[in-house]
Design an enzyme around this catalytic site. Structure first.
Site, PDB file in Angstrom:
ATOM      1  N   ASP A  28       0.875  -1.153   0.000  1.00 50.06           N
ATOM      2  CA  ASP A  28       0.000   0.000   0.000  1.00 50.06           C
ATOM      3  C   ASP A  28       0.931   1.228   0.000  1.00 50.06           C
ATOM      4  O   ASP A  28       2.120   1.112   0.314  1.00 50.06           O
ATOM      5  CB  ASP A  28      -0.876  -0.026   1.264  1.00 50.06           C
ATOM      6  CG  ASP A  28      -1.731   1.225   1.389  1.00 50.06           C
ATOM      7  OD1 ASP A  28      -1.778   1.796   2.495  1.00 50.06           O
ATOM      8  OD2 ASP A  28      -2.337   1.661   0.386  1.00 50.06           O
ATOM      9  N   ASP A  30      -0.021   5.188   0.843  1.00 48.73           N
ATOM     10  CA  ASP A  30      -0.201   6.176   1.916  1.00 48.73           C
ATOM     11  C   ASP A  30      -0.044   5.513   3.271  1.00 48.73           C
ATOM     12  O   ASP A  30      -0.672   4.503   3.559  1.00 48.73           O
ATOM     13  CB  ASP A  30      -1.599   6.804   1.824  1.00 48.73           C
ATOM     14  CG  ASP A  30      -1.822   7.508   0.495  1.00 48.73           C
ATOM     15  OD1 ASP A  30      -2.784   7.153  -0.209  1.00 48.73           O
ATOM     16  OD2 ASP A  30      -1.026   8.397   0.160  1.00 48.73           O
ATOM     17  N   ASN A  63      -6.315   4.918  -3.091  1.00 49.77           N
ATOM     18  CA  ASN A  63      -6.419   6.347  -3.357  1.00 49.77           C
ATOM     19  C   ASN A  63      -6.837   6.578  -4.803  1.00 49.77           C
ATOM     20  O   ASN A  63      -6.113   6.220  -5.725  1.00 49.77           O
ATOM     21  CB  ASN A  63      -5.069   7.002  -3.056  1.00 49.77           C
ATOM     22  CG  ASN A  63      -5.158   8.514  -3.046  1.00 49.77           C
ATOM     23  OD1 ASN A  63      -5.853   9.107  -3.867  1.00 49.77           O
ATOM     24  ND2 ASN A  63      -4.459   9.136  -2.130  1.00 49.77           N
ATOM     25  N   HIS A 186      -9.600   9.568   5.444  1.00 53.38           N
ATOM     26  CA  HIS A 186      -8.155   9.453   5.258  1.00 53.38           C
ATOM     27  C   HIS A 186      -7.471  10.409   6.218  1.00 53.38           C
ATOM     28  O   HIS A 186      -7.992  11.498   6.481  1.00 53.38           O
ATOM     29  CB  HIS A 186      -7.759   9.819   3.830  1.00 53.38           C
ATOM     30  CG  HIS A 186      -8.421   8.966   2.803  1.00 53.38           C
ATOM     31  ND1 HIS A 186      -8.045   7.663   2.569  1.00 53.38           N
ATOM     32  CD2 HIS A 186      -9.458   9.210   1.969  1.00 53.38           C
ATOM     33  CE1 HIS A 186      -8.826   7.159   1.630  1.00 53.38           C
ATOM     34  NE2 HIS A 186      -9.689   8.071   1.246  1.00 53.38           N
ATOM     35  N   LYS A 217      -9.549  -2.352  -2.201  1.00 55.61           N
ATOM     36  CA  LYS A 217      -9.341  -3.206  -1.041  1.00 55.61           C
ATOM     37  C   LYS A 217     -10.413  -2.888  -0.005  1.00 55.61           C
ATOM     38  O   LYS A 217     -10.748  -1.726   0.166  1.00 55.61           O
ATOM     39  CB  LYS A 217      -7.951  -2.931  -0.434  1.00 55.61           C
ATOM     40  CG  LYS A 217      -6.797  -3.148  -1.380  1.00 55.61           C
ATOM     41  CD  LYS A 217      -5.486  -2.652  -0.763  1.00 55.61           C
ATOM     42  CE  LYS A 217      -5.400  -1.140  -0.779  1.00 55.61           C
ATOM     43  NZ  LYS A 217      -4.126  -0.640  -0.233  1.00 55.61           N
ATOM     44  N   ASP A 242      -0.964  -0.471   6.040  1.00 60.32           N
ATOM     45  CA  ASP A 242      -1.107   0.196   7.325  1.00 60.32           C
ATOM     46  C   ASP A 242      -2.534   0.198   7.857  1.00 60.32           C
ATOM     47  O   ASP A 242      -2.771   0.673   8.973  1.00 60.32           O
ATOM     48  CB  ASP A 242      -0.628   1.659   7.210  1.00 60.32           C
ATOM     49  CG  ASP A 242      -1.575   2.519   6.390  1.00 60.32           C
ATOM     50  OD1 ASP A 242      -1.978   3.601   6.874  1.00 60.32           O
ATOM     51  OD2 ASP A 242      -1.925   2.110   5.262  1.00 60.32           O
TER      52      ASP A 242
END
Lengths: 303, 177
Positions: A28, A30, A63, A186, A217, A242
């Site tokens: 991933d 971010d 994103n 986010h 996801k 994360d």
């Protein structure tokens, strides 16, 4: 495998045991590689060391703001070398591929396929155009070109009027409702939160009485895109993320061993709480391993 | 107050009113992502900040079968972003009935609730111990009622009215000259 993940810290000999056999890692972005405009310290070096070890690094991000071309430039700007657009699977790209499959049958020209009404920014709109689809509200509509899909992405220009317009298209039961990702919010760099696609999708679902098909996801479509392009073996691939509810569950759903990194959204205590829970669904959110940062993976690779 | 700059990163820096203690979501045809951002900021700044919705209606019907999104959509957007449930004031919650009963001498056993919507009007009436009367001049058709009546699910039985009329005009003959 059927055994329950146990959220073990990856370090020392364990690191080599886990990384040694891996052919590649899915990351991933971010909260894993970077936070805002800052690369996670050591992350560029990790990718370099993976490359030198002959292990693949691919990227899978919910994103939906940026095109993969923009993401390639972002990787470079933040100090990551050698990452090309073809290695990056964003929910924007994969939503466009999904719509191309459903509306164009995976090939052929665009005539008669219908248009897509996109709730999102220019990055998302560009990916849909690049997939050969036409957007509602752009150019002269040809006869027989109804709106065949509403695509909900991250849209910081979302308004009631756009919500109403989406609903009017969705009155046609043939019109698909697709969402790029389910994320409710986010993190911003100062610790605040900004609403995610999930909150906008909830509004569209409520108004239209329809359930959206969610590309991102933890659903597995983006992994299908990765396998189609690169032929990845899940049993030799690790998922690094994360966010427990998206990245780790995605890994579980795709048959990948999972590593949680603590530089982003989820806290270790949350993973431990899921582990202690009686619910079967909670167990799927427990990572196999965790690290404080992906820089901690470097000692597990050959010099 | 106007938000500085064009992007969420700017909006997240706008000063928050320190006196705000509640976010109230009602029908807002000027709802926007920027407003949703601000709502989220207030709710996260102070866990004691209330989140209240006026109602959960999905759709507001217009003439000719069209509809516009209802307040419920906007409430859902805020609830999803904040990962919190709103307190809903409107029907079918009993809060509005309690307001009426606190100002007027209402005996539920001698009061009739008249409405066109099963999941708001009739459900509230049934929950508050009122006699419920469905009128068919609005959103509900009789076959929906029959489906709830035939269902095995007890929750669906709460949506069934005691009586129905084709229109409230049908009540006139029962009222003396």
């Amino acid at each position: 495998g059927g055994s329950m993940a146990s959220c073990r810290r990856l370090s020392g000999a364990g690191l080599r045991e886990v990384l040694g056999p891996a052919q590649g890692l899915l990351f991933d972005c971010d909260g894993v590689l970077w936070a805002g405009e800052r690369a996670v310290p050591g992350a560029p070096e990790l990718l370099e060391r993976l490359r030198r070890s002959g292990k693949a690094a691919l990227f899978v991000s919910n994103n939906s703001r940026r095109s993969v071309a923009e993401l390639e430039r972002r990787f470079s700007r933040l100090g990551f070398r050698g990452v090309r657009a073809e290695h990056v699977f964003s929910s924007a790209l994969c939503s466009a591929l999904f719509l191309r499959q459903r509306l164009l049958g995976g090939g052929g020209n665009g005539s008669g396929a219908g248009r897509v009404f996109v709730l999102g920014g220019e990055g998302l709109r560009g990916e849909v155009r690049d997939a050969g689809l036409r957007l509602a509200g752009e150019g002269e509509p040809a006869p027989g070109e109804p709106v065949r899909a509403v695509l909900v992405g991250y849209d910081d220009q979302f308004t009631f009027a756009k919500l109403a317009q989406a609903c009017s298209y969705l009155r046609d039961p043939q019109c698909l409702l697709v969402a790029t990702d389910p994320d409710p919010w986010h993190p911003l760099s100062d610790g605040q939160r900004t609403p995610g696609t999930g909150s906008l999708t909830a509004a569209v679902e409520t108004a239209s009485g329809r359930k959206a098909l969610v590309v991102g996801k933890p659903n597995t479509y983006m992994f299908d895109c990765i396998v189609e392009r690169f032929g990845v073996d899940p049993s030799r691939t690790l998922m690094v993320g994360d966010r427990l509810e998206t990245d780790i569950l995605f890994g579980k759903n795709c048959g990948l061993a999972t590593i949680l990194t603590l530089t982003g959204v989820s806290r270790l205590e949350e993973a431990q709480a899921y582990m202690a829970s009686d619910s079967a669904a909670a167990k799927d959110l427990v990572p196999n391993y965790y690290v404080d940062s992906i820089a901690d993976l470097i000692p597990g690779l050959d010099e | 107050a106007a938000l500085p700059g064009p992007a969420p990163a700017d909006w997240a820096q706008a000063p928050l009113d320190p006196a705000v203690g509640a976010v109230l979501v009602g029908f807002d045809e000027h709802f926007s992502y920027a407003k949703l951002c601000q709502a989220l900021r207030y709710l996260l700044r102070n866990p004691g900040c209330l989140l209240v919705g006026t109602n959960r209606d999905h759709r507001l019907p217009l003439e000719g079968g069209a509809a516009i999104p209802g307040t419920g959509c906007l409430v859902k957007a805020v609830e999803t972003a904040a990962q919190r449930e709103a307190f809903i004031v409107g029907k079918p919650n009993r809060f509005m009935f309690d307001c009426v009963a606190s100002e007027f001498p209402v005996d539920p056993a001698r009061t009739i609730m008249v409405g066109d919507r099963l999941d708001t009007d009739i459900l509230m009436g049934n929950s508050c111990g009122l006699t419920t009367l469905l009128t068919l001049t609005g959103v509900t058709a009789l076959d929906e009622v029959q489906a709830h009546l035939d269902s095995d699910c007890p929750a669906r039985h709460s949506l069934v009215p005691d009586y129905y009329v084709d229109s409230i005009a049908d009540l006139l003959p029962a009222l003396g000259e």
